[in-house]
Design an enzyme around this catalytic site. Structure first.
Site, PDB file in Angstrom:
ATOM      1  N   SER A   1      34.189  22.370  36.750  1.00  0.00           N
ATOM      2  CA  SER A   1      34.109  23.815  36.526  1.00  0.00           C
ATOM      3  C   SER A   1      32.855  24.380  37.180  1.00  0.00           C
ATOM      4  CB  SER A   1      34.051  24.125  35.028  1.00  0.00           C
ATOM      5  OG  SER A   1      35.296  23.974  34.421  1.00  0.00           O
TER       6      SER A   1
ATOM      7  N   HIS B   1      31.610  29.060  28.401  1.00  0.00           N
ATOM      8  CA  HIS B   1      32.058  28.545  29.693  1.00  0.00           C
ATOM      9  C   HIS B   1      32.051  29.623  30.769  1.00  0.00           C
ATOM     10  CE1 HIS B   1      35.003  26.847  32.617  1.00  0.00           C
ATOM     11  NE2 HIS B   1      34.536  25.683  32.209  1.00  0.00           N
TER      12      HIS B   1
ATOM     13  N   ASP C   1      38.216  33.282  33.286  1.00  0.00           N
ATOM     14  CA  ASP C   1      37.530  32.313  32.441  1.00  0.00           C
ATOM     15  C   ASP C   1      37.470  32.847  31.007  1.00  0.00           C
ATOM     16  OD1 ASP C   1      35.571  30.132  31.677  1.00  0.00           O
ATOM     17  OD2 ASP C   1      35.656  29.836  33.839  1.00  0.00           O
TER      18      ASP C   1
END
Length: 753
Positions: free
Chosen positions: A464, A274, A237
């Protein structure tokens, strides 16, 4: 060509049809056990490559078409002739390299070889790339070689001018694949080579939370002691908070195993937020909130691979990412990124499947995508890979945040939908993904989040988040399995357990997959991890006991399949079949739960098959796993059920009379009929076995010539079993369906005095 399965599908093969007719229920009425979606699970049998027209050219590459499910002795004999076999192509074909014309003639004389045809260059090119052939426009492609041991980068450079090809790279452990940019003119040169079997586009991957914004019972499991202890989770990520273990977010202190700077040399910080958010959902300890905002598996440890580049892109070399995490000890990998390529089985999907086939104890969890509002077949790669767990998003229960989080039993409207381009069921499962509260990166701007809770936590939305939550749940499940004595539990076992125990949301399966994850139910399943595998024609039989009718019965078969050829239009390679016989003698086929009867379609698309009965009968169910076509075997598998394993107990039935016959069927005399008189109701079984390369079918009729059941597959022996409801005369017909002759042995057992 109409396939054998299609022909068999037209024949009523089980007493389930009889029970429906006798009860007066129309076969089109919705029954307990139906799933929503009406998905076609049985594709027509044919050669699944794109046979675009082209002028025939000289080539050593040939498509070798076989007559039916692949047997190992056929492969051995073909290779003994000097043929080098490459990729398998559905149905029943290989790409082979023949260096002499004599070999082709010998091949064509083999009884089980139906055709040997040139593998044309134009068939190697993905349709999306054909418009570029012969032009100067550059495209980013992956070139796949015939020989897995040959470095394709060297091959490509030798086939074209250097100026036509840029930045060709070879993924780790995949020498036969080369990825880079080339002109359409160079592409023409490349596909003309016998060293090349496919050229496909490279997907542009991006994060799976573009909206920027304790349903699965992980909290209950955690309170039972399953907190992910002993589990290592790899996460590819954007990075982790500050990227410095000394100053990292408190929820990750003491939980970091390794930080890898993949996208930006020496920098594992998270500028977008994220990666930190995903990692918090997986294993955040909640230290910055006095334990209030914890991840699913707070005792697991983290391998973070920071893949975001300086320009905001993603560096997603799949073999490197998975291999690096595996070497660190991770057996779970979370991937909340992908391309919106409309259900395609891309080079990224292939690379996931290849690694997972070679490392069957690695479970990869992949986000489905966030473009479900565009309609069906919106799921993107690599969630389209066969061997990953593709996760869609269900809603959270935060009603104050509006309609996207007000009903936990609904699938989020933007969650990408199946089917895949070749008709497989994806996503596999859903988990909450809207308005998820998790760790906030100190370096990420507030605009990147749905809402800010405080300096340490924020809300985000997307598949996600669903993938991260399920990855944490998988850490809990793996801990549970290991503590129950499962050494190196396979990814197939993890998938089978999760899908058997999932909560049905009564949504179309193209949205929900097999349901929403329920981790507590997952620990209550009965399961088997069969690592030795099976081959073509082999079978394994199990018994499942049901004593509670208040909950659905689910029996799920899952296997980590051999990676598909990128020259093929269908992805399944090894085809297993799941069948279940109910306590009343009704036979059910895996995944045939969309419309009654549930035994007239056989799945030849998916590497997950399930029997799902909303209100099951009490009693013992017989479960059969068959290796229908295993060209790359033996094939390991896992099976999980919400019932209980039990030993089969003999039923009370009338004593059997047995008759046996030996006879020969020929083209001139293609069938033979036998009659028996059953003196009481009870079980009648028929078995017909033969030695020749032929196909023999068996049919059972009553005294009025009504078809009651049939065995009309390519099994040898062909077998059928039926519970006769009354005494009387019954007719058995043995028929030659394929081949010149069949010397058979027939055994009939039926109720006597």
């Amino acid at each position: 060509m109409l396939g054998l399965r299609s022909r068999w599908q037209a024949v009523i093969t089980s007493t389930v049809v009889l029970s429906l007719l006798s009860s007066g229920v129309p076969v089109w009425a919705k029954q307990d056990g139906e799933r929503r979606g009406h998905i076609q699970i049985e594709a027509r049998e044919e050669l699944s490559i794109d046979t675009a027209s082209a002028k025939p050219g000289r080539s050593e590459l040939m498509v070798i078409q076989l007559s039916g499910p692949v047997r190992q002795e056929w492969v051995d004999e073909i290779e003994g002739l000097g043929v080098t076999l490459g990729d398998y192509l559905p149905d029943y074909a290989y790409i082979g390299k023949l260096d002499r014309s004599q070999v082709k003639r010998k091949l064509e004389k083999l009884a089980y070889v139906t055709k040997v045809t040139p593998f044309q260059p134009v068939s190697k090119v993905a349709p999306a790339l054909r418009s570029t052939l012969g032009k100067k426009r550059d495209v980013e492609v992956a070139v796949i070689g015939f020989d897995r041991r040959v470095d394709m980068r060297r091959t490509v450079n030798s086939l074209t001018l250097r100026d036509d090809v840029e930045d060709m790279q070879t993924p780790d452990d995949s020498e036969h694949i080369s990825i880079g940019t080339m002109s359409g003119e160079a592409l023409e040169d490349v596909i003309a080579s016998d060293d090349v079997i496919a050229v496909v586009p490279v997907p542009a991957n991006r994060l799976r939370n573009e909206v920027a914004s304790g349903i699965i019972h992980a909290d209950e499991l955690s309170s039972s002691g399953y907190t992910g202890a002993g589990q290592l989770v790899g996460v590819a990520d954007t990075g982790l908070d500050t990227g410095d273990e000394a100053t990292v977010h408190p929820d990750f202190r003491g939980r970091i195993e390794r930080l890898h700077a993949v996208g930006r040399p020496g920098d594992t910080s998270d500028l977008s937020g994220h990666g930190t958010h995903i990692a918090g959902s997986i294993l955040g300890t909640g230290a910055a909130s006095d334990g209030k905002y914890r991840g699913m598996a707070p005792d697991a440890r983290l391998v973070m691979q920071a893949v975001e580049t300086e320009d905001g892109g993603l560096e997603t070399d799949v073999p490197t990412l998975l291999g690096q995490a595996y070497e660190d000890g991770a057996r779970i990998h979370s991937d909340s990124w992908g391309a919106d390529d409309e259900g395609a089985y891309s080079i990224t999907s292939y690379l996931f499947d290849k690694f997972l086939w070679e490392h069957p104890d690695m479970t990869a969890i992949v986000a489905a995508g966030n473009v479900g509002d565009t309609g069906y077949q919106s799921i993107g790669s690599p969630a389209t890979a066969k061997n990953v767990i593709a996760v869609g998003a269900s809603e959270s229960d935060r009603r104050r945040f509006g309609s996207q989080a007000d009903d936990p039993d609904e699938v989020w409207r933007y969650s990408s939908r199946g089917l895949t381009e070749d008709g497989r069921i994806k996503p596999d499962i859903v988990a909450p993904g809207t308005s998820i509260l998790s760790a906030r990166s100190a370096l990420a701007p507030g605009k990147n989040f749905d809402r800010i809770e405080n300096d340490r936590y924020a809300y985000m939305t997307g598949t996600s988040m669903s993938a991260g939550i399920l990855a944490g749940g998988v850490a809990q499940i793996r801990q549970f399995l290991e503590e129950r004595g499962e050494k190196s539990p396979s990814a197939a076992l993890v998938k089978a357990i999760l899908l058997s125990s999932a909560d049905d949301l009564a949504e179309d399966m193209r949205l929900q997959g097999y349901g929403r994850a329920n981790l507590v139910n997952a620990t209550k399943t009965s399961y088997k991890d069969v690592k030795e595998g099976i081959k073509t024609r082999e079978k394994a039989t199990y018994s499942v006991k049901v004593s509670d009718r208040s909950k659905p019965l689910a029996i799920t078969l899952a296997w980590t399949d051999y990676p598909a050829s990128l020259a093929a239009k269908r992805a399944l390679v090894n085809d297993l079949n799941l069948t279940v016989t109910t306590p009343k003698g009704e036979k059910l086929n895996g995944n045939d739960f969309f419309e009654a009867p549930y035994n007239d379609e056989v799945d030849n698309l998916n590497n997950v098959e399930q029997i799902w009965i909303k209100e099951p009968q009490k009693g013992t169910y017989t479960v059969t796993v068959q290796g229908y076509n295993i060209p790359k075997g033996p094939q390991p598998y896992a099976i999980a059920t919400t019932g209980e394993w039990t030993r089969s107990e003999p039923e009370e039935e009338s004593p059997s009379k047995v008759r046996e016959y030996n006879a020969t069927l020929t083209v001139k005399k293609p069938y033979q009929e036998y009659r028996v008189r059953a003196m009481k109701k009870g079980i009648l079984t028929v078995s017909a076995a033969w030695e020749e390369d032929a196909d023999v079918d068996v049919y059972l009729y009553d005294s009025r010539n009504n078809l009651l059941a049939s065995a009309a597959r390519e099994d040898n022996p062909e077998q059928l079993e039926i519970s006769l409801k009354k005494s009387g005369v019954y007719k058995i017909r043995v028929e030659l369906k394929k081949g010149k002759q069949a010397k058979y042995h027939l055994r009939i057992a039926y109720p006597g005095y």
